[in-house]
Design an enzyme around this catalytic site. Sequence first.
Site, PDB file in Angstrom:
ATOM      1  N   GLU A 185       0.797  -1.242   0.000  1.00 52.33           N
ATOM      2  CA  GLU A 185       0.000   0.000   0.000  1.00 52.33           C
ATOM      3  C   GLU A 185       0.821   1.280   0.000  1.00 52.33           C
ATOM      4  OE1 GLU A 185      -2.944  -0.195   3.102  1.00 52.33           O
ATOM      5  OE2 GLU A 185      -3.916  -1.965   2.249  1.00 52.33           O
ATOM      6  N   GLU A 294      -5.607 -10.700  -2.027  1.00 55.48           N
ATOM      7  CA  GLU A 294      -6.494 -10.577  -0.855  1.00 55.48           C
ATOM      8  C   GLU A 294      -7.958 -10.481  -1.283  1.00 55.48           C
ATOM      9  OE1 GLU A 294      -5.264  -7.354   1.714  1.00 55.48           O
ATOM     10  OE2 GLU A 294      -3.145  -7.599   1.187  1.00 55.48           O
TER      11      GLU A 294
END
Length: 379
Positions: A185, A294
Amino acid sequence: MHVYTKCMIIIKKIYLITSIALFFIIGAALTYKMVHNPDPYTTQAPPQLPNPPLKELAERRGIQVGSFASLKYLRERAYTDILASEFDYAIIDGEPNWKFEDHALRPSKDEFDFSNIDQVFSFADDNDMPVRVQHLLWGDDKWLPDWLKNGNFSRDELMGIIKNHIDTVGTRYSGKVREYTVVNEAFSRKLLTGGNKDWWGERLDTEYIDSAFVWARASDPNAVLILNDFGNETEGDISNLMYSYMKDAKTRGIPIDALGMQMHISGTNVPSKDKVVSNMRRFADLGFKIYITEFDVNMHDVEGTDEEKDQKQADTYGQMLEACLEVGSDLCPNFGFLGLVDRQSWYGGIGIDDANPLLFYDDYKPKPAFFAVRAALDN
């Protein structure tokens, strides 16, 4: 003799009263445990799932499917049975964070506590499951220890701390980890997406990303190294920023093997399969593989009956998996789900209790999404 007889009668009465009391005490204790046990799923057997399992269907298509192996749910029989029987690999997500819930992998600058993560590795070893570790570096300050955040370290000191972390973790598990999401991220947080910030990036810019991959390759030369983020499944601000960085990093010899697409899909804003395929291919054209790391589908704020929402979710699961399959197993070899049952979803931790994003209902009954995944793999 008379006195002896009276004593024996008294002793027998005491024994009888004591036995009755123990019976009620034990019964009350068991009843209390049954009523107040916060986890009724510990010994529950999983439902009968269709054959062949997902991993065999995936193997026929040349890809592998995996799921989140969460330490706190490994005590549940259905969880471990389904995880080991249906999925190829285990995703260790959470325990590798520098701090996670009530445990710290990094309790101090000079200490490591591997007790939790080692337990998940033991489960994977016992079931011959390859492992992906998520994440070596993540700039969410919620998962960073106070000693780090409050340490007033210089730039060089922070880079040294990162190197020590990657060297220590990578060397300890070298040969046991098939893939690492090395950095997570960094780009969505650089853009302040959702108000999120990258603690590392604010202090070290992209220098720490370059170095993290170099050090990860040195510590575990055979592991696949992934640059991971969310919101990058189609062309847009996050994916464009990642594209520019990864294109440049490749020319500079930074050892990034794959783009990680978290793919936390919102049921209110499902991307088109064609746009996902197009974006996957442009990264593949740079020489990177695509890993879905994910996957889940958040049904918060989606309108309709429960049956309609389940079907919409199933359609999304099928379409996004089909995107990976359309790109091809050489380029998209790996599709990972962030959990099994809805009550285990990470969305609850951010106050969204009706996301219901996963493949199984809370009691481990398979949802339409599970059968959509089977259908996509079996097509």
